[in-house]
Design a protein around this motif. Structure first.
Motif, PDB file in Angstrom:
ATOM      1  N   ILE A 162       0.872  -1.178   0.000  1.00 39.77           N
ATOM      2  CA  ILE A 162       0.000   0.000   0.000  1.00 39.77           C
ATOM      3  C   ILE A 162       0.909   1.228   0.000  1.00 39.77           C
ATOM      4  N   ASN A 163       0.704   2.128  -0.949  1.00 39.82           N
ATOM      5  CA  ASN A 163       1.580   3.307  -1.127  1.00 39.82           C
ATOM      6  C   ASN A 163       3.052   2.922  -1.177  1.00 39.82           C
ATOM      7  N   LYS A 164       3.340   1.927  -1.972  1.00 43.98           N
ATOM      8  CA  LYS A 164       4.698   1.419  -2.199  1.00 43.98           C
ATOM      9  C   LYS A 164       5.348   0.828  -0.953  1.00 43.98           C
TER      10      LYS A 164
END
Ligand SMILES: Nc1ncnc2c1ncn2[C@@H]1O[C@H](COP(=O)(O)OP(=O)(O)OP(=O)(O)O)[C@@H](O)[C@H]1O
Length: 515
Positions: free
Chosen positions: A16-18
């Protein structure tokens, strides 16, 4: 007796979000047959993820799950599971009864249809379209779909969302009746009212923690009684298997047939609803059947001397267009509704599913070609100097038109799995454009690069176009004509059908339906 669900060192993370975030961290849990587990936890604590892992919709990063000793990917496990997913909508064009009958056809020993409808309190709604059901009634339908296969384990992911207080009571009453048959139940709920309704049934409450991805387990009195029963049974079974050498083998005989392979029962069930859906869609009737009738009629009326070639060319274009657009758009809509996810947790095999979809198309294409010839004959009845006679080429052309298009139908199935709904229309248009360019119409002459023309010789559309030109005696000098190698074209189309089938299998297997 095997544990109903065995979870060992199960971990799952998402990016999630890298950043990788661990949702479940080395979870261990043994659920006994006959247990009622209430799974709780804050929003985002991983409850749905756990359900997806148990149903085989997602794969764990580490650890294992067994459903009565089988992996969640094993179709044998799907026979044991009945699941109400959190996000799904009924499929379009089917009544409540037809939808439940479809699911019933997937299982070898299902519940009786009338009994399932009655148990789910859907008797008065059984002939309504499933898409018209109100929230509570739709939940009852999902309950019916979850139980109709007579599963040993029922998984309920927030089943009472959006239900009124009375509808909740009714729902849990249905679940209680099911549980009285000593079925295992795993239910997720945030609602205090739900917890009160089922408090006396729950054997253990399992709470997922948001902070560390771990479990907290609280036991209730029914659990101890069940555990003692289970151990007594285990001891008994051990003694029995020691005294009888083939004890274990005889219990394995119960599910000897492989539910992952082709099933005629499921095939007919699936084909029946595919046909119902197709013929209930006005645009299919107008575009598919209407245009076919129009083509046959107007060609015979206006250019009877070119009937054979014009009917062949227009039917080929129509059949390909209808099959490619029909297949792709229908699958995209089923995917959006969460319907494919529901199918993936039943024992329906890929082969049966694809065969029914292709079968649906074959019936539609046969009708289209048949109607074009019948309307051509109809037109000849109004004409004074008619030359229309029924000839064998009509039969052979229909055969080529219908069977030759199978690889394209399977390719469009593949596209619908590869592309998101928003981009699918562009993908289908591009596919149709490539097909038109490579059909053998000598547009390829306009292409300067020789290698493009060589590639076209390998494409299935070229071979399909050639076979249609052969049977339709299409002779458009310099633009389109049969090259004389019909056997080679047939072989290439067969080969492309195999390739298309393998590609479709690959996209079906790799599809992640967890969202
Ligand atoms: N396919 C996915 N890709 C990325 N992140 C995901 C995916 N599915 C779930 N998540 C994330 O994993 C976490 C757990 O999600 P999950 O849906 O399992 O929680 P939940 O306990 O069922 O929540 P709720 O009670 O709201 O239904 C959430 O932070 C969610 O955003």
């Amino acid at each position: 007796m095997k544990t109903a669900i065995q979870i060992r060192d199960l971990s799952k993370s998402y990016v999630i979000n890298k950043q990788s975030q661990k949702v479940l961290d080395k979870i261990n849990l043994d659920i006994l047959p006959g247990e009622f587990i209430l799974l709780r936890g804050d929003n985002g604590s991983g409850k749905t993820t756990l359900v997806n892992l148990i149903c085989g919709l997602q794969a764990p990063d580490e650890g294992s799950i067994e459903i009565f000793g089988k992996s969640p990917k094993d179709p044998q496990a799907h026979l044991k599971l009945g699941t109400m997913l959190q996000r799904a909508k009924p499929v379009e064009g089917l009544t409540v009864k037809e939808t439940i009958r479809l699911f019933q056809s997937y299982y070898p020993q299902p519940f009786d249809l009338a009994e399932t409808i009655e148990r789910s309190r859907l008797t008065t709604k059984q002939n309504d379209y499933a898409t018209t059901l109100a929230g509570g009634q739709a939940q009852s339908l999902y309950f019916a779909l979850a139980i109709v296969g007579n599963p040993d384990i029922l998984i309920l992911d927030e089943p009472t969302n959006n239900l009124s207080s009375e509808a909740r009571q009714n729902f849990w009453k249905q679940v209680r009746e099911f549980q009285q048959q000593r079925k295992t139940i795993l239910a997720i709920s945030h609602s205090e009212q739900d917890c009160d309704e089922i408090a006396y049934l729950v054997t253990r409450e399992v709470r997922l923690s948001n902070d560390n991805g771990n479990l907290e387990i609280q036991e209730f009195p029914p659990y101890q009684a069940l555990k003692n029963d289970y151990h007594e049974f285990e001891e008994g079974a051990k003694l029995k298997s020691e005294s009888s050498a083939d004890g274990e083998n005889s219990s394995n005989l119960k599910y000897k047939s492989d539910p992952g392979s082709f099933s005629f029962k499921a095939f007919w069930g699936q084909l029946y609803v595919e046909l119902l859906q197709t013929f209930r869609k006005v645009d299919t009737i107008i575009i598919g059947l209407g245009f076919a009738i129009f083509a046959g009629f107007s060609i015979e009326q206006n250019t009877p001397d070119q009937f054979q070639s014009l009917v062949a060319a227009s039917l080929a274009a129509l059949v390909v267009f209808v099959c490619v657009s029909q297949f792709g758009v229908k699958i995209a809509s089923e995917r959006d509704r969460g319907w494919l996810k529901l199918l993936r947790i039943t024992p329906l095999s890929f082969t049966t599913y694809l065969a029914a979809k292709v079968g649906n198309f074959l019936v539609l294409a046969s009708l289209m070609t048949g109607l074009a010839f019948v309307s051509g004959w109809g037109a000849s009845q109004f004409s004074e100097n008619s030359s229309f006679i029924w000839e064998p080429w009509m039969f052979y052309l229909s055969f080529i038109l219908v069977l030759g298009v199978v690889p394209f139908a399977i390719f469009s199935f593949t596209l619908a799995y590869l592309f998101k709904t928003e981009s699918l229309n562009f993908a289908l248009l591009a596919f149709l454009a490539i097909m038109a360019l490579s059909s053998g119409l000598n547009i390829s002459r306009l292409l300067p690069q020789a290698w493009v023309r060589y590639i076209i010789l390998f494409l299935p559309t070229y071979h399909y176009g050639q076979l249609v030109a052969w049977m339709g005696e299409v002779k458009l000098e310099g633009i389109f004509r049969f090259d004389g190698y019909h056997l080679i074209h047939i072989q290439w189309l067969l080969w492309w059908t195999v390739v298309a089938g393998m590609l479709a299998r690959w996209v079906y297997r790799r599809e992640r339906l967890s969202g």
